[in-house]
Design an enzyme around this catalytic site. Structure first.
Site, mmCIF file in Angstrom:
data_model
loop_
_atom_site.group_PDB
_atom_site.id
_atom_site.type_symbol
_atom_site.label_atom_id
_atom_site.label_comp_id
_atom_site.label_asym_id
_atom_site.label_seq_id
_atom_site.Cartn_x
_atom_site.Cartn_y
_atom_site.Cartn_z
ATOM 1 N N CYS A 13 29.315 50.613 44.500
ATOM 2 C CA CYS A 13 29.537 49.228 44.062
ATOM 3 C C CYS A 13 30.046 49.263 42.618
ATOM 4 O O CYS A 13 30.634 50.269 42.195
ATOM 5 C CB CYS A 13 28.272 48.382 44.227
ATOM 6 S SG CYS A 13 26.867 48.912 43.221
ATOM 7 N N ARG A 19 23.781 46.509 44.645
ATOM 8 C CA ARG A 19 24.146 46.669 46.059
ATOM 9 C C ARG A 19 24.106 48.108 46.555
ATOM 10 O O ARG A 19 23.522 48.403 47.606
ATOM 11 C CB ARG A 19 25.544 46.085 46.303
ATOM 12 C CG ARG A 19 25.611 44.587 46.127
ATOM 13 C CD ARG A 19 27.036 44.093 45.995
ATOM 14 N NE ARG A 19 27.648 44.548 44.744
ATOM 15 C CZ ARG A 19 28.894 44.350 44.390
ATOM 16 N NH1 ARG A 19 29.695 43.707 45.229
ATOM 17 N NH2 ARG A 19 29.359 44.778 43.231
ATOM 18 N N ASP A 134 28.476 40.310 45.143
ATOM 19 C CA ASP A 134 27.720 40.807 43.994
ATOM 20 C C ASP A 134 26.595 39.818 43.660
ATOM 21 O O ASP A 134 26.865 38.668 43.310
ATOM 22 C CB ASP A 134 28.722 40.919 42.830
ATOM 23 C CG ASP A 134 28.075 41.433 41.574
ATOM 24 O OD1 ASP A 134 26.855 41.657 41.576
ATOM 25 O OD2 ASP A 134 28.812 41.611 40.592
HETATM 26 P P1 4NP Z 1 26.224 45.977 41.520
HETATM 27 O O1 4NP Z 1 26.008 44.663 40.631
HETATM 28 O O2 4NP Z 1 27.686 46.318 41.406
HETATM 29 O O3 4NP Z 1 25.864 45.528 42.893
HETATM 30 O O4 4NP Z 1 25.303 47.039 40.962
HETATM 31 C C1 4NP Z 1 26.430 44.557 39.302
HETATM 32 C C2 4NP Z 1 25.702 45.161 38.306
HETATM 33 C C3 4NP Z 1 26.095 45.033 36.991
HETATM 34 C C4 4NP Z 1 27.219 44.301 36.688
HETATM 35 C C5 4NP Z 1 27.956 43.712 37.686
HETATM 36 C C6 4NP Z 1 27.557 43.852 39.002
HETATM 37 N N1 4NP Z 1 27.608 44.153 35.342
HETATM 38 O O5 4NP Z 1 28.573 43.404 35.079
HETATM 39 O O6 4NP Z 1 27.005 44.765 34.435
#
Ligand code: 4NP
Length: 165
Positions: A13, A19, A134
């Site tokens: 991800c 995720r 997300d």
């Molecule tokens: P992930 O979610 O991709 O599902 O782990 C996110 C975690 C952090 C960020 C964006 C999405 N961020 O912008 O820091």
């Protein structure tokens, strides 16, 4: 894709804290349950959270369903393509970043995670409905919905693996 040769899977991800840790933990649970000798890890295309534990709400929804979690966020890089058979992207931007890293030689190793949901496997890889949204800026409910999506596709993945083996 013939899944019978798959020995390692990386779930990808953006941050590797929401995720893809869920995908990793749920797939590992299913692989163990069905006696499948497949290694699974996860990574993010971004570097912001390297070394961090999973997001507290990821931990909360996983633990509520009795999954064990021990996570340190990692960033995927092109060295992973030699050692991993299959990359599962959570959304289309993860997919596009992975395809850039993969280059022509390894593009065939990149699929959308949710394509294995049996209700969605008729869709082309670049279809928006294959995205796991997300939940980072969302609510706990969003994390619960994401975990349900992740579990459904993991069950589809196992069914497909067992058909191919
Ligand atoms: P992930 O979610 O991709 O599902 O782990 C996110 C975690 C952090 C960020 C964006 C999405 N961020 O912008 O820091």
């Amino acid at each position: 894709m013939d899944l019978s040769q798959i020995k390692s899977v990386s779930v990808i991800c953006l941050g590797n804290i929401c995720r893809s840790p869920m995908g990793e933990v749920v797939l590992r649970d299913r692989f163990e349950k069905y006696g499948l000798d497949i290694a699974v890890n996860s990574g993010g295309t971004g570097n912001w959270h390297i070394g961090e534990d999973a997001n507290p709400r990821t931990l909360q929804v996983l633990r509520a369903k009795n999954y064990l979690v021990n996570h340190h966020a990692k960033q995927v890089d092109n060295s992973w393509f030699d050692k991993t058979d299959l990359f599962l992207a959570m959304d289309l931007s993860n997919r596009s970043n992975l395809l850039k890293l993969a280059g022509k030689n390894y593009a065939h190793k990149v699929l959308m995670y949710r394509w294995f949901d049996e209700d969605l496997s008729h869709l082309p890889q670049d279809h928006q409905d294959l995205e796991v949204p997300d939940p980072y800026y969302g609510t706990l409910k969003d994390f619960e919905l994401v975990l349900n999506m992740v579990e459904k596709a993991a069950d589809g993945f196992i069914n497909k693996l067992r058909q191919d083996n």
